[in-house]
Design an enzyme around this catalytic site. Structure first.
Site, short mmCIF file in Angstrom:
data_model
loop_
_atom_site.label_atom_id
_atom_site.label_comp_id
_atom_site.label_asym_id
_atom_site.label_seq_id
_atom_site.Cartn_x
_atom_site.Cartn_y
_atom_site.Cartn_z
N ARG A 93 7.25 -1.70 -28.27
CA ARG A 93 7.28 -3.03 -27.65
C ARG A 93 5.99 -3.30 -26.87
NH1 ARG A 93 11.98 -5.16 -23.46
NH2 ARG A 93 10.91 -7.06 -22.78
N ASN A 147 17.64 -6.53 -31.38
CA ASN A 147 16.73 -7.66 -31.57
C ASN A 147 15.73 -7.40 -32.69
OD1 ASN A 147 17.35 -9.80 -29.78
ND2 ASN A 147 16.71 -8.53 -28.06
N CYS A 169 24.09 -12.30 -28.16
CA CYS A 169 23.02 -12.42 -27.18
C CYS A 169 23.62 -12.85 -25.86
CB CYS A 169 22.02 -13.46 -27.67
SG CYS A 169 20.70 -13.77 -26.50
N HIS A 199 17.75 -17.04 -29.69
CA HIS A 199 16.62 -17.30 -28.79
C HIS A 199 15.92 -18.62 -29.14
CE1 HIS A 199 16.20 -12.80 -27.42
NE2 HIS A 199 17.40 -13.32 -27.19
N TYR A 256 14.01 -19.46 -23.88
CA TYR A 256 12.93 -19.07 -24.80
C TYR A 256 12.17 -20.26 -25.37
CZ TYR A 256 14.38 -14.17 -24.83
OH TYR A 256 14.66 -12.88 -24.47
P1 NAD Z 1 15.81 1.37 -25.80
O1 NAD Z 1 14.34 1.44 -25.92
O2 NAD Z 1 16.45 2.04 -24.66
O3 NAD Z 1 16.46 1.89 -27.16
C1 NAD Z 1 17.82 2.22 -27.24
C2 NAD Z 1 17.99 3.50 -28.01
O4 NAD Z 1 17.78 3.30 -29.40
C3 NAD Z 1 17.02 4.60 -27.61
O5 NAD Z 1 17.72 5.63 -26.94
C4 NAD Z 1 16.41 5.02 -28.93
O6 NAD Z 1 16.21 6.42 -29.04
C5 NAD Z 1 17.43 4.53 -29.92
N1 NAD Z 1 16.96 4.45 -31.30
C6 NAD Z 1 15.73 4.15 -31.78
N2 NAD Z 1 15.73 4.17 -33.12
C7 NAD Z 1 16.99 4.50 -33.50
C8 NAD Z 1 17.62 4.68 -34.76
N3 NAD Z 1 16.95 4.56 -35.90
N4 NAD Z 1 18.93 5.01 -34.78
C9 NAD Z 1 19.62 5.17 -33.64
N5 NAD Z 1 19.08 5.00 -32.42
C10 NAD Z 1 17.78 4.69 -32.36
O7 NAD Z 1 16.20 -0.16 -25.88
P2 NAD Z 1 16.96 -1.15 -24.92
O8 NAD Z 1 15.98 -1.78 -24.03
O9 NAD Z 1 18.13 -0.52 -24.33
O10 NAD Z 1 17.41 -2.22 -25.98
C11 NAD Z 1 18.13 -1.85 -27.13
C12 NAD Z 1 18.13 -2.93 -28.15
O11 NAD Z 1 18.99 -3.98 -27.78
C13 NAD Z 1 16.77 -3.57 -28.40
O12 NAD Z 1 16.63 -3.89 -29.76
C14 NAD Z 1 16.84 -4.81 -27.54
O13 NAD Z 1 15.94 -5.80 -27.97
C15 NAD Z 1 18.27 -5.19 -27.72
N6 NAD Z 1 18.88 -6.06 -26.70
C16 NAD Z 1 19.46 -7.20 -27.13
C17 NAD Z 1 20.10 -8.04 -26.26
C18 NAD Z 1 20.66 -9.31 -26.79
O14 NAD Z 1 20.70 -10.31 -26.10
N7 NAD Z 1 21.05 -9.34 -28.07
C19 NAD Z 1 20.17 -7.72 -24.90
C20 NAD Z 1 19.59 -6.52 -24.48
C21 NAD Z 1 18.95 -5.69 -25.39
C1 G6P Z 2 17.40 -11.33 -22.71
C2 G6P Z 2 17.61 -11.46 -24.18
C3 G6P Z 2 17.65 -10.13 -24.86
C4 G6P Z 2 16.43 -9.34 -24.51
C5 G6P Z 2 16.34 -9.18 -23.02
C6 G6P Z 2 15.04 -8.52 -22.63
O1 G6P Z 2 18.56 -10.91 -22.13
O2 G6P Z 2 18.80 -12.11 -24.50
O3 G6P Z 2 17.74 -10.35 -26.23
O4 G6P Z 2 16.51 -8.07 -25.12
O5 G6P Z 2 16.39 -10.40 -22.38
O6 G6P Z 2 15.17 -7.95 -21.37
P1 G6P Z 2 14.14 -6.87 -20.86
O7 G6P Z 2 14.64 -6.46 -19.54
O8 G6P Z 2 14.18 -5.76 -21.88
O9 G6P Z 2 12.82 -7.54 -20.85
MN MN Z 3 19.09 -12.07 -26.66
#
Ligand code: NAD
Ligand code: G6P
Ligand code: MN
Length: 436
Positions: A93, A147, A169, A199, A256
């Site tokens: 990222r 995401n 989301c 988004h 967004y």
């Molecule tokens: P993070 O960097 O902590 O990753 C989460 C875990 O995924 C890590 O422990 C990593 O080792 C694991 N990982 C990586 N590749 C993998 C694979 N191939 N198989 C299984 N596990 C794997 O990330 P985060 O900040 O906790 O966010 C996690 C995800 O959720 C991201 O894609 C983020 O964008 C998304 N997210 C989405 C929303 C939403 O609104 N939809 C909200 C928050 C986070």
């Molecule tokens: C929002 C969005 C998520 C995104 C997050 C990022 O909640 O809905 O899709 O992953 O923000 O938050 P962060 O703390 O990782 O910047």
């Molecule tokens: Mn989102």
């Protein structure tokens, strides 16, 4: 009894999920929660996994919480599979944000060049997960937060053929509470209708007398007296929209939209962050480190306040409610990424859109939206076509398609810079892009 498997279980958001399950313990007959991660996330998985076990125990529940790196074993007998993984972790990222900014182009996790690269890295993995699910747990629901959630969900449904997928989301939840606060009306007494893509959605609001309150909310939130506190999103710089433009649109934008409607403002701010070494990914790395220090404390058995520093705070309200609503046919009114099927007449039938709907035992029944005004129609059609092109590039590893996506993405200038940026990012991320 339910078995819920979470892929990317080492995420610092896992306590959010566990808290959401505990809150709904009467609706969720959980027997087993399995948190799956990969070797690179093993340490995080162990720390947050132990924390999850303490939370369950402190709530007096006998749910089994298991930690594993073996995805196939974990999927045996799964009823729900939730995905919250980040391919390449936060270091990837950092590159998604910093490389475009080093060229004076917006760098963001789910938008522009960064968002497209997150899709390139992630889509092959979600399709691989679906391959396993077809073999191992063919009846399970897939609840995706990974995401860019809209494109990942579209890949899962359209290309993986996994119809039982719902994308989620937390952004709409925040917009609902803002509307409720601004109007001084409890949320349950308002009716919200969202439509667009992840988004990149707009919404309208009505009260229980049947009166539409959208224009009034536009005035209250984006009018001349808007305040710094108006954004509920920790991860998006709260620059003011142009009031006259939003008023003309007649729809409430999502946070967004700032990257598109006031692009130069957002770019300038991002460049300042870039120069200070404080892009969002860099800030989040520090927040994450602090969170894991807290999770290591064997006394801690509830979600710490510090987690609210992450943009995804309260996403468990979406995640766990969707599971409860499918499980119990609750028909909860929610905003999700699902198949369009004519809900938005401006977009293809088989597109994945983010819309309001009722979540039933058989999936999402979206509320009809109809057509957008021209001011929203043009850009959403462009965005959807861009997403389709990104997905095609991600699956085929096709350089021409990737360059096409870069060229049509509104946040990437066309021409030489699109190609230079694409090449530099392909090289920087090559370890996670075996398809190219
Ligand atoms: P993070 O960097 O902590 O990753 C989460 C875990 O995924 C890590 O422990 C990593 O080792 C694991 N990982 C990586 N590749 C993998 C694979 N191939 N198989 C299984 N596990 C794997 O990330 P985060 O900040 O906790 O966010 C996690 C995800 O959720 C991201 O894609 C983020 O964008 C998304 N997210 C989405 C929303 C939403 O609104 N939809 C909200 C928050 C986070
Ligand atoms: C929002 C969005 C998520 C995104 C997050 C990022 O909640 O809905 O899709 O992953 O923000 O938050 P962060 O703390 O990782 O910047
Ligand atoms: Mn989102």
């Amino acid at each position: 009894a339910l078995k819920i498997v979470t892929i990317g279980g080492g995420s610092s958001y896992t306590p959010e999920l566990i808290e959401g399950y505990i809150k709904r313990k009467d609706q969720l007959p959980i027997k087993e929660i399995v948190l799956v991660d990969i070797e690179a996330g093993k340490e995080k998985l162990e720390i947050v996994g132990e924390m999850a076990k303490r939370m369950v125990k402190a709530a007096g529940l006998d749910w089994k919480v298991e930690l594993t790196l073996d995805r196939k074993a974990a999927l045996q007998g799964a009823d729900f599979v939730t995905t919250q993984f980040r391919v390449g972790l936060l270091d990837a990222r950092v590159k998604d944000e910093r490389i475009p900014l080093s060229h004076g182009v917006l760098g963001q996790e789910t938008n522009g060049a960064g968002g497209m690269f997150k899709a390139f890295r992630t889509i092959p993995v979600i399709l691989d997960i679906i391959k396993d699910m077809k073999e191992i747990c063919p009846d399970a629901w897939l609840v995706n937060f990974t995401n860019p959630a809209g494109m990942v969900t579209e890949a899962a449904i359209k290309h993986g053929g996994w119809k039982k997928t719902v994308g989620l989301c937390n952004v709409p939840i925040g917009h609902c509470s803002t509307a409720s606060e601004k109007l001084g009306i409890p949320e349950e007494e308002l009716f919200f209708k969202f439509a667009g893509i992840n988004h990149f959605h707009w919404h309208r609001v009505w009260d229980k007398t049947g009166k539409e309150r959208t224009a009034e909310l536009i005035d209250l939130i984006y009018g001349p007296n808007q305040s710094e506190e108006d954004s509920h999103l920790k991860n998006i710089h709260n620059a003011p929209f142009h009031y006259e433009q939003i008023k003309d649109l007649g729809l409430l934008p999502c946070g967004y939209h700032r990257y598109y409607y006031i692009e130069d403002e957002m770019l300038n701010h991002s460049i300042e962050e870039f120069e200070k070494g404080e892009t969002r990914a860099q800030v989040v790395k520090e927040t994450e480190a602090r969170l894991f220090e807290l999770y290591k404390d064997p006394q801690l058995d509830h979600k710490p306040d510090e987690l609210s520093q992450r943009g995804g705070t309260h996403y468990s309200d979406a995640a766990c409610e969707i599971i409860a609503s499918i499980q119990n046919d609750k028909r909860t009114d929610m905003v999700v990424s699902t198949e369009n099927n004519g809900t938005i007449t401006d977009l293809p039938y088989d597109s994945i859109v983010e819309v309001s709907g009722a979540v039933t035992a058989h999936g999402v029944e979206p509320y009809n939206w109809g057509a957008f005004p021209p001011a929203a129609r043009g850009i959403i059609q462009n965005m959807k076509a861009m997403e389709e092109t990104v997905i095609r590039a991600a699956i085929d590893g096709d350089y021409g398609a990737a360059l096409q996506a870069f060229t049509i993405n509104p946040l990437v200038p066309g021409g030489t810079i699109a190609k230079t940026l694409l090449d530099e990012m392909l090289y920087a991320h090559k370890d996670y892009l075996p398809q190219f």
